[in-house]
Scaffold this motif. Structure first.
Motif, PDB file in Angstrom:
ATOM      1  N   VAL A 143       0.869  -1.176   0.000  1.00 32.10           N
ATOM      2  CA  VAL A 143       0.000   0.000   0.000  1.00 32.10           C
ATOM      3  C   VAL A 143       0.904   1.223   0.000  1.00 32.10           C
ATOM      4  O   VAL A 143       1.874   1.280   0.769  1.00 32.10           O
ATOM      5  CB  VAL A 143      -0.940   0.029   1.216  1.00 32.10           C
ATOM      6  N   PHE A 166      -4.296   7.124  -0.826  1.00 33.37           N
ATOM      7  CA  PHE A 166      -3.676   5.805  -0.813  1.00 33.37           C
ATOM      8  C   PHE A 166      -3.927   5.099  -2.143  1.00 33.37           C
ATOM      9  O   PHE A 166      -4.967   5.318  -2.790  1.00 33.37           O
ATOM     10  CB  PHE A 166      -4.291   4.935   0.297  1.00 33.37           C
ATOM     11  N   ILE A 168      -2.636   1.164  -4.430  1.00 38.80           N
ATOM     12  CA  ILE A 168      -1.879  -0.081  -4.403  1.00 38.80           C
ATOM     13  C   ILE A 168      -0.569   0.141  -5.135  1.00 38.80           C
ATOM     14  O   ILE A 168      -0.502   0.876  -6.129  1.00 38.80           O
ATOM     15  CB  ILE A 168      -2.672  -1.222  -5.064  1.00 38.80           C
ATOM     16  N   MET A 221      -5.328  -7.730   2.109  1.00 42.11           N
ATOM     17  CA  MET A 221      -4.405  -7.639   0.985  1.00 42.11           C
ATOM     18  C   MET A 221      -4.186  -9.046   0.437  1.00 42.11           C
ATOM     19  O   MET A 221      -3.862  -9.965   1.208  1.00 42.11           O
ATOM     20  CB  MET A 221      -3.078  -7.013   1.431  1.00 42.11           C
ATOM     21  N   CYS A 235      -3.434  -4.838   6.052  1.00 47.69           N
ATOM     22  CA  CYS A 235      -2.630  -3.617   6.171  1.00 47.69           C
ATOM     23  C   CYS A 235      -2.400  -3.262   7.638  1.00 47.69           C
ATOM     24  O   CYS A 235      -1.407  -2.621   7.982  1.00 47.69           O
ATOM     25  CB  CYS A 235      -3.330  -2.478   5.428  1.00 47.69           C
ATOM     26  N   VAL A 296      -6.316  -4.905  -2.718  1.00 44.77           N
ATOM     27  CA  VAL A 296      -6.405  -4.368  -1.370  1.00 44.77           C
ATOM     28  C   VAL A 296      -7.826  -3.869  -1.173  1.00 44.77           C
ATOM     29  O   VAL A 296      -8.343  -3.096  -1.988  1.00 44.77           O
ATOM     30  CB  VAL A 296      -5.399  -3.222  -1.134  1.00 44.77           C
ATOM     31  N   LEU A 299      -9.223  -0.311  -1.944  1.00 44.40           N
ATOM     32  CA  LEU A 299      -8.329   0.361  -2.900  1.00 44.40           C
ATOM     33  C   LEU A 299      -8.423  -0.213  -4.297  1.00 44.40           C
ATOM     34  O   LEU A 299      -7.974   0.414  -5.258  1.00 44.40           O
ATOM     35  CB  LEU A 299      -6.875   0.299  -2.414  1.00 44.40           C
TER      36      LEU A 299
END
Length: 312
Positions: A143, A166, A168, A221, A235, A296, A299
């Motif tokens: 991340v 944020f 990946i 993840m 994470c 993720v 994300l």
């Protein structure tokens, strides 16, 4: 909010591909003026959330998300720092060197990082070429945070206000080149110099507030090769926080808008750990034709096809 860098798919083959920053709302993209970069938005005095509210009221264009090509949200970062914040990853990876060495004591004293190549950034729809000369090509699921507000000597207790969002990060690695370089106590250099995938979107911190867990986020993840899951982590397993990463990165220097800071590989997020724990026969290294998916929670997913490095 979820920001992207995009282009229109109907651009003729071989023609220039103009890109724009866009805000994703459901299945629609609200576009900025052509040529506007996400980095340009970060230079605005207002945060991305306020810029997004203005864009919702007056977009340059409105297009279906399915009709655009996604590029790295920050295709041109000023710098990329990559950290090592997951203890399970470093425990497994260092076994690849032989024996059963402990995690170096220094790892617990500071959130170590190295600078990697900002010119190697690829987008979520780009193929990934093998690094020239490698026979042990690997993935690394991470991340990344992108700096919005610049600063210097930032303390951890105020560092999060400097985070724009944020995304990946997949830090592709030629393990054989990496290990050879690091025998002389330098590097990694060419072992991590050819490809770095970012995307698919830049997600602002407010989108992750409900997933907050201590100093990190409870985001699953997952790393897969050709549909086979090779590892999972959260994470929230980070031993160093994003705020501590920013504090250390900015000590005695500055971080600037658009800088990318990678968390380092999560536990199980690469083949090196499998090889370290179970031997090189545990899984074949990445080869042309392989499809790697790293995901993720909140994300998104990066799906990358491995190809030969192009001949001269």
């Amino acid at each position: 909010m979820r920001w992207i860098t995009y282009s229109h798919r109907e651009v003729p083959t071989g023609a220039p591909t103009p890109t724009s920053a866009g805000l994703v709302v459901d299945d629609t993209v609200l576009g900025t003026a052509p040529g506007t970069r996400v980095r340009d938005l970060l230079a605005d005095p207002d945060p991305l959330e306020v810029i997004g509210e203005r864009l919702v009221k007056d977009p340059h264009e409105v297009v279906p998300l399915a009709g655009v090509r996604l590029h790295a949200p920050i295709p041109d970062p000023p710098t990329v720092r990559d950290f090592v914040t997951f203890e399970r990853h470093i425990e497994g990876a260092i076994k690849l060197a032989g024996g059963d060495p402990p995690v170096p004591p220094q790892w617990y004293k500071a959130p170590t990082f190295y600078f990697t190549n900002p010119y190697s950034v690829l987008g979520p729809e780009d193929d990934v070429p093998l690094s020239p000369g490698t026979t042990l090509f690997d993935l690394e699921l991470e991340v990344a945070v992108v700096i919005g507000e610049p600063g210097r000597d930032i303390s951890a207790d105020r560092a999060e206000r400097h985070i724009a969002g944020f995304c990946i990060m997949n830090d592709w690695t030629a393990r054989d080149l990496q290990f050879a370089e690091m025998e002389v106590r330098l590097g990694p250099a060419k072992g991590k110099d050819t490809s770095l995938t970012l995307g698919p979107m830049l997600v602002t911190p407010d989108e992750l507030a409900a997933r907050r867990s201590g100093t990190a986020y409870d985001l699953e993840m997952t790393a897969s090769i050709n549909g086979e899951v090779i590892g999972r982590d959260s994470c929230s397993s980070m031993n160093w926080s994003f705020a501590e990463m920013i504090e250390y990165a900015s000590r005695g220097t500055e971080v600037r808008a658009g800088d990318v800071l990678g968390s380092g590989t999560c536990g199980g997020g690469c083949l090196a750990e499998l090889w370290g724990r179970n031997g090189l026969d545990a899984h074949a290294p990445l080869r042309p034709g392989d499809v790697v998916e790293v995901a993720v929670q909140e994300l998104g997913t990066l799906r990358s096809r491995i190809v030969e490095y192009p001949s001269a």
